[in-house]
Design a protein around this motif. Structure first.
Motif, PDB file in Angstrom:
ATOM      1  N   ARG A 211      15.905  12.430  -3.926  1.00 12.14           N
ATOM      2  CA  ARG A 211      16.570  11.964  -2.701  1.00 12.14           C
ATOM      3  C   ARG A 211      16.585  10.434  -2.680  1.00 12.14           C
ATOM      4  O   ARG A 211      15.856   9.794  -3.434  1.00 12.14           O
ATOM      5  CB  ARG A 211      15.800  12.463  -1.473  1.00 12.14           C
ATOM      6  N   ASN A 212      17.377   9.858  -1.763  1.00  7.41           N
ATOM      7  CA  ASN A 212      17.367   8.400  -1.586  1.00  7.41           C
ATOM      8  C   ASN A 212      15.940   7.971  -1.260  1.00  7.41           C
ATOM      9  O   ASN A 212      15.286   8.593  -0.425  1.00  7.41           O
ATOM     10  CB  ASN A 212      18.297   7.979  -0.442  1.00  7.41           C
ATOM     11  N   GLY A 213      15.494   6.954  -1.968  1.00 10.79           N
ATOM     12  CA  GLY A 213      14.146   6.450  -1.722  1.00 10.79           C
ATOM     13  C   GLY A 213      13.054   7.204  -2.463  1.00 10.79           C
ATOM     14  O   GLY A 213      11.867   6.914  -2.295  1.00 10.79           O
ATOM     15  N   ALA A 214      13.429   8.172  -3.310  1.00  8.30           N
ATOM     16  CA  ALA A 214      12.413   8.966  -4.028  1.00  8.30           C
ATOM     17  C   ALA A 214      11.698   8.136  -5.093  1.00  8.30           C
ATOM     18  O   ALA A 214      10.593   8.484  -5.508  1.00  8.30           O
ATOM     19  CB  ALA A 214      13.063  10.192  -4.667  1.00  8.30           C
ATOM     20  N   GLY A 215      12.349   7.080  -5.578  1.00 10.47           N
ATOM     21  CA  GLY A 215      11.690   6.228  -6.576  1.00 10.47           C
ATOM     22  C   GLY A 215      12.431   6.163  -7.914  1.00 10.47           C
ATOM     23  O   GLY A 215      11.859   5.730  -8.918  1.00 10.47           O
ATOM     24  N   LYS A 216      13.701   6.552  -7.916  1.00 14.69           N
ATOM     25  CA  LYS A 216      14.467   6.559  -9.180  1.00 14.69           C
ATOM     26  C   LYS A 216      14.602   5.142  -9.745  1.00 14.69           C
ATOM     27  O   LYS A 216      14.369   4.916 -10.929  1.00 14.69           O
ATOM     28  CB  LYS A 216      15.861   7.186  -8.958  1.00 14.69           C
ATOM     29  N   SER A 217      14.985   4.191  -8.872  1.00 16.44           N
ATOM     30  CA  SER A 217      15.142   2.810  -9.370  1.00 16.44           C
ATOM     31  C   SER A 217      13.791   2.245  -9.795  1.00 16.44           C
ATOM     32  O   SER A 217      13.717   1.491 -10.777  1.00 16.44           O
ATOM     33  CB  SER A 217      15.732   1.902  -8.289  1.00 16.44           C
ATOM     34  N   THR A 218      12.748   2.618  -9.081  1.00 19.77           N
ATOM     35  CA  THR A 218      11.408   2.139  -9.455  1.00 19.77           C
ATOM     36  C   THR A 218      11.065   2.629 -10.860  1.00 19.77           C
ATOM     37  O   THR A 218      10.559   1.865 -11.694  1.00 19.77           O
ATOM     38  CB  THR A 218      10.374   2.647  -8.421  1.00 19.77           C
ATOM     39  N   LEU A 219      11.397   3.891 -11.138  1.00 17.84           N
ATOM     40  CA  LEU A 219      11.117   4.435 -12.474  1.00 17.84           C
ATOM     41  C   LEU A 219      11.963   3.723 -13.532  1.00 17.84           C
ATOM     42  O   LEU A 219      11.454   3.313 -14.582  1.00 17.84           O
ATOM     43  CB  LEU A 219      11.405   5.941 -12.495  1.00 17.84           C
TER      44      LEU A 219
ATOM     45  N   ASN B   1       0.816  -1.220   0.000  1.00 17.73           N
ATOM     46  CA  ASN B   1       0.000   0.000   0.000  1.00 17.73           C
ATOM     47  C   ASN B   1       0.851   1.272   0.000  1.00 17.73           C
ATOM     48  O   ASN B   1       0.348   2.366   0.240  1.00 17.73           O
ATOM     49  CB  ASN B   1      -1.025   0.000   1.151  1.00 17.73           C
ATOM     50  N   LYS B   2       2.155   1.111  -0.275  1.00 18.15           N
ATOM     51  CA  LYS B   2       3.033   2.290  -0.317  1.00 18.15           C
ATOM     52  C   LYS B   2       3.183   2.795  -1.756  1.00 18.15           C
ATOM     53  O   LYS B   2       3.802   2.132  -2.600  1.00 18.15           O
ATOM     54  CB  LYS B   2       4.402   1.916   0.249  1.00 18.15           C
ATOM     55  N   THR B   3       2.614   3.965  -2.030  1.00 17.81           N
ATOM     56  CA  THR B   3       2.732   4.533  -3.370  1.00 17.81           C
ATOM     57  C   THR B   3       4.094   5.206  -3.504  1.00 17.81           C
ATOM     58  O   THR B   3       4.492   6.009  -2.658  1.00 17.81           O
ATOM     59  CB  THR B   3       1.611   5.571  -3.595  1.00 17.81           C
TER      60      THR B   3
HETATM   61  N1  ATP Z   1      10.745  -4.377  -3.723  1.00 20.09           N
HETATM   62  C1  ATP Z   1      10.331  -3.430  -2.873  1.00 20.09           C
HETATM   63  N2  ATP Z   1       9.434  -3.709  -1.910  1.00 20.09           N
HETATM   64  C2  ATP Z   1       8.998  -2.772  -1.063  1.00 20.09           C
HETATM   65  N3  ATP Z   1       9.404  -1.481  -1.067  1.00 20.09           N
HETATM   66  C3  ATP Z   1      10.311  -1.137  -2.003  1.00 20.09           C
HETATM   67  C4  ATP Z   1      10.812  -2.089  -2.947  1.00 20.09           C
HETATM   68  N4  ATP Z   1      11.708  -1.453  -3.757  1.00 20.09           N
HETATM   69  C5  ATP Z   1      11.748  -0.180  -3.323  1.00 20.09           C
HETATM   70  N5  ATP Z   1      10.932   0.017  -2.281  1.00 20.09           N
HETATM   71  C6  ATP Z   1      10.692   1.284  -1.574  1.00 20.09           C
HETATM   72  O1  ATP Z   1      10.221   2.217  -2.536  1.00 20.09           O
HETATM   73  C7  ATP Z   1      10.800   3.494  -2.322  1.00 20.09           C
HETATM   74  C8  ATP Z   1      11.519   3.932  -3.589  1.00 20.09           C
HETATM   75  O2  ATP Z   1      12.652   3.072  -3.769  1.00 20.09           O
HETATM   76  P1  ATP Z   1      13.655   3.240  -4.983  1.00 20.09           P
HETATM   77  O3  ATP Z   1      14.701   2.195  -4.814  1.00 20.09           O
HETATM   78  O4  ATP Z   1      12.884   3.282  -6.243  1.00 20.09           O
HETATM   79  O5  ATP Z   1      14.249   4.707  -4.681  1.00 20.09           O
HETATM   80  P2  ATP Z   1      15.599   5.374  -5.222  1.00 20.09           P
HETATM   81  O6  ATP Z   1      15.260   6.801  -5.484  1.00 20.09           O
HETATM   82  O7  ATP Z   1      16.154   4.580  -6.329  1.00 20.09           O
HETATM   83  O8  ATP Z   1      16.545   5.254  -3.950  1.00 20.09           O
HETATM   84  P3  ATP Z   1      18.157   5.305  -3.855  1.00 20.09           P
HETATM   85  O9  ATP Z   1      18.567   6.686  -4.283  1.00 20.09           O
HETATM   86  O10 ATP Z   1      18.389   5.076  -2.400  1.00 20.09           O
HETATM   87  O11 ATP Z   1      18.688   4.203  -4.720  1.00 20.09           O
HETATM   88  C9  ATP Z   1      11.697   3.371  -1.102  1.00 20.09           C
HETATM   89  O12 ATP Z   1      10.978   3.805   0.017  1.00 20.09           O
HETATM   90  C10 ATP Z   1      11.975   1.879  -1.026  1.00 20.09           C
HETATM   91  O13 ATP Z   1      12.177   1.482   0.304  1.00 20.09           O
END
Ligand code: ATP
Length: 224
Positions: free
Chosen positions: A35-43, A13-15
Motif C-alpha cells: 500500500r502507499n506508505g508501506a516502504g517500497k521507496s525505502t526498500l 523512531n518510526k520503523t
Molecule cells: N525522509 C523521510 N522522513 C520521514 N519519514 C519518511 C521519509 N521517507 C518516507 N517516510 C515515511 O516512511 C513510510 C514509508 O515511505 P515510502 O515512501 O518508503 O513508502 P512507499 O511504499 O514507497 O509509498 P508510496 O506508495 O506512497 O510511494 C511512510 O510512512 C513515509 O511517510
C-alpha cells in the motif's frame, strides 16, 4: 542476484522495514507490492545505496553494500519520472547519458537499445514531441544502455494509457538474463510480466510466486 537479509530501516523512531528478507535470483522478475506508505521507496533507496542501512545486509551480485561501496554499475535504475532533455532528439539524449557512463559512446549499443524499445524510427525527433509512453521507453533505453544484470524499475507504467503500457510491457518482456525488481500496483501487468511478488505489509516482507499471491487476495478485486 539481489539478497536482502534482516533489513531494518526507520525514520526517527518510526520503523518502516522490520527484519525484511528478500532474495531475487537471476531470471526472476519480482513485483514490489504494498500500500502507499508501506516502504517500497525505502526498500528501493536502500538497494540503490541512497539510504544508509540501519541494520541488516544487502548483497548485490555477491557484493555487500557498505557506506563506501555502492553498486552503481551493477544496478540499472529507472525512476518513475526520468529527467530527459526536452530540446534534444531521442538519439542525442541517448548519447548524452551514454557519456555519463563512459567517454566512449557505443553507437551500436545505442541502436540496439533504441530498437529494443521500438524508438529507432523516432530517434531524430526532438523529444518534446514524444508521447508519455515514448518518453518512458526512452528512459528505459537509457537504463538498458548500461547493460546491468539487475534492473530496478519504479512504477514503469505509471501515468501511461493502455497503448503506452502495452508498449513498455513488450519491451520489458523481451529482456533476458536479468534480475528485475519493479514496483507496481497493477495486477494485470504483474500477471503478464512477473514470476514473483514481494509483498510489503506492516513493516514485513513476504515473497510469493505470482500464482500464490493471487490466491492470497492481498490486492482488491479492482486491481486484478
Ligand atoms: N525522509 C523521510 N522522513 C520521514 N519519514 C519518511 C521519509 N521517507 C518516507 N517516510 C515515511 O516512511 C513510510 C514509508 O515511505 P515510502 O515512501 O518508503 O513508502 P512507499 O511504499 O514507497 O509509498 P508510496 O506508495 O506512497 O510511494 C511512510 O510512512 C513515509 O511517510
Amino acid at each position: 542476484m539481489i539478497d536482502i537479509q534482516n533489513l531494518h530501516q526507520s525514520y526517527g523512531n518510526k520503523t518502516v522495514l522490520d527484519d525484511v528478507n528478500l532474495t531475487i535470483e537471476k531470471d526472476e522478475v519480482c513485483a514490489l507490492v504494498g500500500r502507499n506508505g508501506a516502504g517500497k521507496s525505502t526498500l528501493i533507496n536502500s538497494l540503490l545505496g541512497i539510504l544508509p542501512i540501519k541494520k541488516g545486509t544487502i548483497t548485490i551480485n555477491g557484493i555487500t553494500l557498505t557506506k563506501k561501496s555502492r553498486p552503481q554499475n551493477e544496478i540499472g535504475y529507472l525512476p518513475e519520472k526520468f529527467m530527459l532533455y526536452p530540446l534534444l532528439t531521442g538519439l542525442d539524449n541517448m548519447r548524452f547519458f551514454a557519456r555519463a557512463v563512459s567517454n566512449q559512446v557505443d553507437e551500436t549499443r545505442i541502436e540496439k537499445v533504441l530498437k529494443s524499445v521500438n524508438l529507432w524510427e523516432d530517434r531524430n525527433t526532438v523529444i518534446n514531441g514524444y508521447s508519455k509512453g515514448m518518453l518512458q521507453r526512452l528512459g528505459l533505453a537509457v537504463t538498458l544502455y548500461q547493460d546491468s544484470s539487475i534492473l530496478v524499475l519504479d512504477e514503469p507504467t505509471s501515468g501511461l494509457d493502455p497503448i503506452g503500457r502495452k508498449e513498455i510491457l513488450e519491451a520489458l518482456k523481451a529482456l533476458k538474463n536479468k534480475t528485475i525488481l519493479l514496483s507496481s500496483h497493477h495486477m494485470d501487468e504483474i500477471k503478464q510480466l512477473c514470476t514473483h511478488v514481494a509483498f510489503l505489509d506492516e513493516r514485513k516482507m513476504t515473497k510469493y510466486t505470482v500464482e500464490e499471491f493471487l490466491q492470497t487476495q492481498k490486492l482488491g478485486e479492482n486491481d486484478k
